[in-house]
Design an enzyme around this catalytic site. Structure first.
Site, PDB file in Angstrom:
ATOM      1  N   PRO A   1      -2.995  -5.177   5.113  1.00  0.00           N
ATOM      2  CA  PRO A   1      -3.317  -6.151   4.082  1.00  0.00           C
ATOM      3  C   PRO A   1      -4.121  -5.577   2.920  1.00  0.00           C
ATOM      4  O   PRO A   1      -5.340  -5.578   2.922  1.00  0.00           O
ATOM      5  CB  PRO A   1      -4.102  -7.240   4.825  1.00  0.00           C
ATOM      6  CG  PRO A   1      -4.514  -6.661   6.118  1.00  0.00           C
ATOM      7  CD  PRO A   1      -3.789  -5.375   6.317  1.00  0.00           C
ATOM      8  N   GLU A   2      -3.414  -5.027   1.958  1.00  0.00           N
ATOM      9  CA  GLU A   2      -4.049  -4.613   0.707  1.00  0.00           C
ATOM     10  C   GLU A   2      -3.761  -5.712  -0.323  1.00  0.00           C
ATOM     11  O   GLU A   2      -3.205  -6.749   0.019  1.00  0.00           O
ATOM     12  CB  GLU A   2      -3.490  -3.267   0.236  1.00  0.00           C
ATOM     13  CG  GLU A   2      -3.753  -2.130   1.233  1.00  0.00           C
ATOM     14  CD  GLU A   2      -3.386  -0.770   0.698  1.00  0.00           C
ATOM     15  OE1 GLU A   2      -3.476  -0.572  -0.517  1.00  0.00           O
ATOM     16  OE2 GLU A   2      -2.996   0.096   1.492  1.00  0.00           O
TER      17      GLU A   2
END
Length: 279
Positions: free
Chosen positions: A10-11
DNA sequence: ACTATGTCCTGCGAGC
DNA sequence: TGCTCGCAGGACATAG
């Protein structure tokens, strides 16, 4: 150049996609009650503070700030109504589920918000690097990459002796870039991850910021096509992600020049680059 | 003020 | 096939 995946880091682009998916599905709903697990790590605010802020609050919207998911809440039963923000950081392995109450509770579920529509929002995180908190005025620690003005970016980055990769990962400077998109941005900008920020020219910084924006934007577009369209029976999101050009491709051939991609460790993180394209 | 490094945590895949 | 072991990394603490 897209891959479908259920597992992802999760960027910024992934968090953007998740926030949009959540917004689509829970905006306008009211949190009736909250269950919080016993594991203390994922709770950055005290449990009773989180519960007090969430319960009986209407979800006005869901958005992304840096790598954080922000639920904008309004609690109507006080006079005057109270504004709250529920902040979720997914860490490495955090997931947000929107599902029916009868859906089996996944292992490592740390929080459940029960909504008046009958749906539930669940936070699941095996590794417990994720964090939940509530606040009234959330502020990102660094600048938003997509809105970043070049002069401000330059001011923050130039002159630092740390490797450029470390600087890109520093959320106090730029909020939202993680290990994967740092590598991908540096590849597009032609800069090696170990180069000291202080050794990078103004022109190269300009190219770097453009690359960061381009990579993130492309990834958001890729992910955006999957919002709410790839949710499985348990309310788990799936994604289309950009094909990585260097990340995770050690020993493979560079898509531009066919040189073998190298892997080094920078700031304790695996970093991938093309020794021919990046200097 | 900056920089570098260690730590947390579980799942998974490589290797035998 | 079944086991062990090491790696994956975001953010923060700590030390220099």
């Amino acid at each position: 150049m897209l891959t479908y995946t259920k597992r992802f880091m999760p960027e910024l682009p992934e968090v953007e996609t998740i926030a949009r998916g959540l917004a689509k599905r829970v905006t306008g709903d009211v949190i009736e009650s909250v269950w919080l697990g016993q594991k203390p790590e994922p709770l950055k605010s005290p449990a009773r503070e989180i519960a007090a802020a969430l319960e009986h609050s209407r979800i006005l919207g869901v958005r992304r700030v840096g790598k954080h998911i922000v639920f904008d809440l309004r609690q109507n039963h006080g006079k005057p109504p109270q504004a709250w923000q529920w902040i979720v950081h997914l860490g490495m392995t955090g997931r947000m589920q929107v599902c029916e109450p009868q859906t089996e509770i996944a292992k490592h579920t740390h929080a459940i918000a029960r909504l008046s529509s009958g749906k539930e929002v669940r936070f699941v995180d095996p590794r417990r690097f994720g964090r939940l908190s509530v606040t009234r005025a959330f502020q990102a620690s660094g600048i938003e990459p997509l809105d970043a003005k070049f002069e401000r970016f330059l001011e923050l980055f130039r002159g630092r002796r740390t490797p450029i990769k470390s600087a890109l990962l520093n959320q106090k400077l730029l909020s939202g870039v993680g290990n994967i998109y740092a590598d991908e941005s540096l590849f597009r900008a032609g800069i090696r991850p170990r180069r000291r920020a202080s050794a990078i020219t103004r022109a190269q910084f300009s190219k770097l910021l453009a690359a960061v924006k381009q990579v993130l934007q492309e990834a958001i577009v890729a992910g955006g096509s999957s919002v709410s369209d790839y949710v499985d029976a348990d309310g788990e999101e799936g994604f289309f992600q950009l094909q990585h050009r260097v990340y995770g491709r050690e020993g493979e051939l560079c898509p531009v020049c066919d040189t073998r991609i190298k892997r080094v460790v920078v700031a304790g993180r695996s970093s991938h680059y093309c020794p021919q394209c990046q200097k």
